[in-house]
Write a protein that holds these residues in place. Sequence first.
Motif, mmCIF file in Angstrom:
data_model
loop_
_atom_site.group_PDB
_atom_site.id
_atom_site.type_symbol
_atom_site.label_atom_id
_atom_site.label_comp_id
_atom_site.label_asym_id
_atom_site.label_seq_id
_atom_site.Cartn_x
_atom_site.Cartn_y
_atom_site.Cartn_z
ATOM 1 N N LEU A 131 43.415 36.700 37.026
ATOM 2 C CA LEU A 131 44.210 36.662 38.259
ATOM 3 C C LEU A 131 43.599 35.695 39.261
ATOM 4 O O LEU A 131 44.306 34.941 39.940
ATOM 5 C CB LEU A 131 44.308 38.064 38.856
ATOM 6 N N PHE A 141 46.245 32.817 39.741
ATOM 7 C CA PHE A 141 47.097 33.111 40.891
ATOM 8 C C PHE A 141 46.326 33.137 42.203
ATOM 9 O O PHE A 141 46.829 33.671 43.193
ATOM 10 C CB PHE A 141 47.822 34.437 40.667
ATOM 11 N N ASP A 142 45.102 32.612 42.184
ATOM 12 C CA ASP A 142 44.362 32.471 43.429
ATOM 13 C C ASP A 142 44.062 33.819 44.097
ATOM 14 O O ASP A 142 44.063 33.929 45.310
ATOM 15 C CB ASP A 142 45.168 31.563 44.388
ATOM 16 N N PHE A 143 43.843 34.856 43.289
ATOM 17 C CA PHE A 143 43.371 36.127 43.849
ATOM 18 C C PHE A 143 41.915 35.956 44.273
ATOM 19 O O PHE A 143 41.282 34.924 44.005
ATOM 20 C CB PHE A 143 43.476 37.244 42.805
ATOM 21 N N HIS A 144 41.359 36.990 44.915
ATOM 22 C CA HIS A 144 39.978 36.866 45.396
ATOM 23 C C HIS A 144 39.138 38.059 45.001
ATOM 24 O O HIS A 144 38.607 38.771 45.844
ATOM 25 C CB HIS A 144 39.968 36.673 46.909
ATOM 26 N N PHE A 145 39.042 38.306 43.699
ATOM 27 C CA PHE A 145 38.147 39.368 43.244
ATOM 28 C C PHE A 145 36.697 38.905 43.250
ATOM 29 O O PHE A 145 35.824 39.565 43.780
ATOM 30 C CB PHE A 145 38.528 39.806 41.829
ATOM 31 N N MET A 201 36.836 34.435 51.072
ATOM 32 C CA MET A 201 38.046 35.265 51.219
ATOM 33 C C MET A 201 37.833 36.704 50.761
ATOM 34 O O MET A 201 38.756 37.361 50.308
ATOM 35 C CB MET A 201 39.223 34.656 50.449
ATOM 36 N N GLY A 202 36.614 37.198 50.892
ATOM 37 C CA GLY A 202 36.380 38.611 50.605
ATOM 38 C C GLY A 202 36.093 38.937 49.157
ATOM 39 O O GLY A 202 35.922 40.097 48.812
ATOM 40 N N GLY A 203 36.049 37.936 48.290
ATOM 41 C CA GLY A 203 35.710 38.218 46.889
ATOM 42 C C GLY A 203 34.246 38.604 46.756
ATOM 43 O O GLY A 203 33.428 38.261 47.598
ATOM 44 N N ASN A 204 33.915 39.325 45.711
ATOM 45 C CA ASN A 204 32.540 39.764 45.514
ATOM 46 C C ASN A 204 32.076 39.369 44.114
ATOM 47 O O ASN A 204 32.491 39.957 43.115
ATOM 48 C CB ASN A 204 32.451 41.280 45.698
ATOM 49 N N MET A 213 29.239 39.668 42.668
ATOM 50 C CA MET A 213 28.409 40.615 41.934
ATOM 51 C C MET A 213 29.243 41.685 41.233
ATOM 52 O O MET A 213 28.813 42.293 40.264
ATOM 53 C CB MET A 213 27.402 41.279 42.875
ATOM 54 N N MET A 214 30.462 41.892 41.738
ATOM 55 C CA MET A 214 31.305 42.901 41.097
ATOM 56 C C MET A 214 31.672 42.474 39.682
ATOM 57 O O MET A 214 31.827 43.309 38.793
ATOM 58 C CB MET A 214 32.567 43.116 41.919
#
Lengths: 202, 113, 684
Positions: free
Chosen positions: C255, C259-263, C268-271, C273-274
């Motif tokens: 994603l 689709f330029d999500f930010h997981f 933009m708040g993505g992490n 290390m997750m």
Amino acid sequence: MATTDASMHDEIQAEASQGTVVNFGFWIYLMSDVIIFSMLFAGFVVLSTSYAGGPTGRELFELPGVFLETLALLFSSLTYGLVMISLRQGNKRRVQGWLLVTFLLGACFIGLELHEFLSLALEGHGPQRSGFLSAFFTLVGTHGTHVTFGLLWILVMVGQVAYKGLTPAVASRLTRLSLFWHFLDIVWIAVFSTVYLGGMYR
Amino acid sequence: MSHSPSPDAKGGSEATLGTYSVGFILAIVLTVIPFAIVGFGWLPRTGALIAVGVAAVIQILVHLYFFLHLDVSREHRANAMTGVFTALIMAILVGGTMWLFYNLHYRTMIMGG
Amino acid sequence: MLGRLSLDAIPYDNGIIMFAVALMAIVGVVAVGSTTYLGKWGYLYKEWLTSVDHKKIGIMYIILAFVFLLRGFVDALMMRAQQATAGPGHSGYLPPEHFAELFTGHGTMMILFVAMPLIIGIINIAVPPQIGARDVAFPFMNSISLWLTYAGGLLIMASLAVGQFSTAGWTGYAPFSEYPANPSTGVDYWIWALQISGIGTTLTGINFLVTILRERAPGMTLMRMPIFTWTALITMIMVVLAFPALTVALGMLTLDRLFDFHFFTGGMGGNQMMYINMFWIWGHPEVYIVILPAFGVFSEVTATFCNKRLFGYRTMVYATMVIALLSFTVWVHHFFTMGQGPLRNTVFAISTMVIGIPTGVKIYNWMATMFRGRIEFKQPMLWTLGFILLFTVGGMTGVMLAIPGIDYKVHNSEFLVAHFHNVLIPGTIFGMFAGYTYWFPKAFGFRLDEQWGRRAFWGWTIGFTVAFMPLYVLGAMGMPRRMVSYSNPAWTPWLWVAAFGALIVLYGIACQVVQLLVSIKNRDRLADLTGDPWGGRTLEWAMSSPPAEYNFAVIPTVHGIDAFMEMKEQGTAYQQPAEYSDIHMPKSTPAGLVIGAGAFVFGFGVIWWIWWLAILGGLTMLASVIWRACTDDVEFTIPAAEVKRVEDERFRKLALAGQRGDVIDTGSRGRMPFGGDMTGLHPG
């Protein structure tokens, strides 16, 4: 009121049990799905305050809509219960009728969810806006995708009941669909509690 | 309806209109309560979160028992055991992740990145 | 129309890759041509590609694994050559991009397309007969699993010729695997190869979990199951609960990229290390998923070739359970240096070290089984002995790495590379080779040549030691892993030694290829007429070699551990029943093959942004599933007369074997039904 003969009836009862090999296998699949949702929830919680300067859940969520979605799913769980009761009674028309009612309630749920997603995206609060919104859309959307496949499955089963009648094989499949449908309702409890209600306090 | 469901010999909560109705009413109550608490602001933050969590756990158990007919009867024992083990693993993985990342946020100050 | 696919995607300028592509094309043309020339397409399609028989599916898994073992090993040789020649003042012969593709491809292929298919293949061949079953619980789903795995493997092969493979390492850490840093198709190939084959593996997990819990022969309680079946059961529980985490991690990365999500993005708040957290939530149980079945093989082999019941059956079972549970509680040791506090690190360090205890229990059990046993040094036993010696070293260095203080010093170094190869090669690979040589006669009806097997064993054992011990030293000297070139002259000699070790392993692999060819040539001399070439103890040896389609004409009844040994001791092992009954078996179906093809097309479409192709592939899969879900007639019947014909033939062969003195009778109390009194006869 159509009823089947006694031996067929017993066989249907047996196939509708959750203890058969194939229904146990489906249960194990659901367990793997539990882990899928666990990971999505874990991801959501980690990112639940990563707003990146964007809107918070409190600013975005509208509880009345979520409450309606919840009711739609809950009623559909009840109506699917009626499918299983009608199946045990061997009543083909009622099985079909309750399957269709379940389908309509599920479709209402999906409609409400799509409405929410679209209005968020059109206001510029799509999943690209922040980590929080990415996690929100993915978690809720994965549940919605499951429900959509459930709807497709319901349609297939309506067709099977129409063409094949209430055979043991069809009864077995209806039992698995029952597990799937009730499982999705359970996931939704976790979604509305964690994402929406919990989101009001972040 | 010549074949009414036979009396339940397995001891589980087999599908009858009665069990489904009881489950459904319980589920409605357990949905309305948390929504009302949050929607009308009846409790402060901590109390509300605890109430939402408790209602959710009870409702999940209600669904498992009344809709998925999960109990410790012989027919459902394998399902129940695999369910409990999955819940344990889920708790380890989700709980461990949260425990870890709460600490990471705290130490690296990237909260709300 | 073709997304981002164009002729530029073919790496014309890279001679090495074009050579490999040409080689692949030649092999492909020869395979297709010879099948056509021999007129075998119908046979191939009917008997193999559409088969749902667990024995054939197992063989097809192992073929896939050996193809990828060769490819992954070539990658290893190239990396060793590069590092040996890329010392101070030199740059070696590989550009950095290509080197990165090599270490990414090597890790991905060796774990997902060598270790996993070997394990699943051997489980497919051995587990259903071990529990006295005629097939798995869901034979059709087994076929889907196989073809999804092939689809994933084919994507990796395709990446060689069209586009490139990932450069982000087999772990694909974000944000380097995210679109901004890595916009080429390489990471997408990696994602979809893992995603598709991973879903296939999850289905295998469900399948065997249910098979083992629900399809056992009468009398086989859980505590009478052969130990390999036990390890398979526990492995499959782990597969079902761990692989979904990989699915989610890869899904989120997809994603992000598409689709330029930010997981997992930097902003933009993505992490980031997750990602690492989720990857290792799958990745650590995966380590035990590939090792536990090997432990099971070693247990079977040790008991068989020491002619003794396994020492400490119960402790073995409990130890396996404890390892499985603990393996879900240690994932953080892969990123001690992330920045969490010492309390977290301590907890995960302790849980990691605790795993050493049940593993130690197993080692002692194997040694106690050998103690005062009549050890036969056949190939499977040799691999087992090599394992016990070398794996213990790997385990010890694992405990060292579990200490956060040491880990801070040597993480991401060659020490780590040495450690995990030291557990995976003597553990998983030796275990699977032991299983391969042990069950080969069961699958094909003849044994593998001993002489060449011994050569292969020594090639691997010595080669492994020479190749990887220097890496411990290099790690302690501070050499990071994955270096395309370096400036410390002190490292060069050690890297030359390691490269030489890889050549010795090459000798071992060459011996295995020769062994297979020689064994096929001498298959009559190596034939296993009895179905029991080693004096086995478990039910799979009660079948003929190769087994009939239905495995058991009459489902055996089990009275204790080592069911077949007990039958032999009581003289009931080779009694022909008075009459047979009809047997219902699952029908072959092309649906699994079609679903696999759909998955490949879907993956290829998404990788290259050819959306119509992706939709086509997706709809193909969906339609096949729905079509199959509406099919009621999935079985066919083997009539009793046909069963009798097959079984009569088998007993004729057994009688012949009795005259030839082939029947191995290891129980001294045993009475053989054929060829007179064979008490004490023991052809080595």
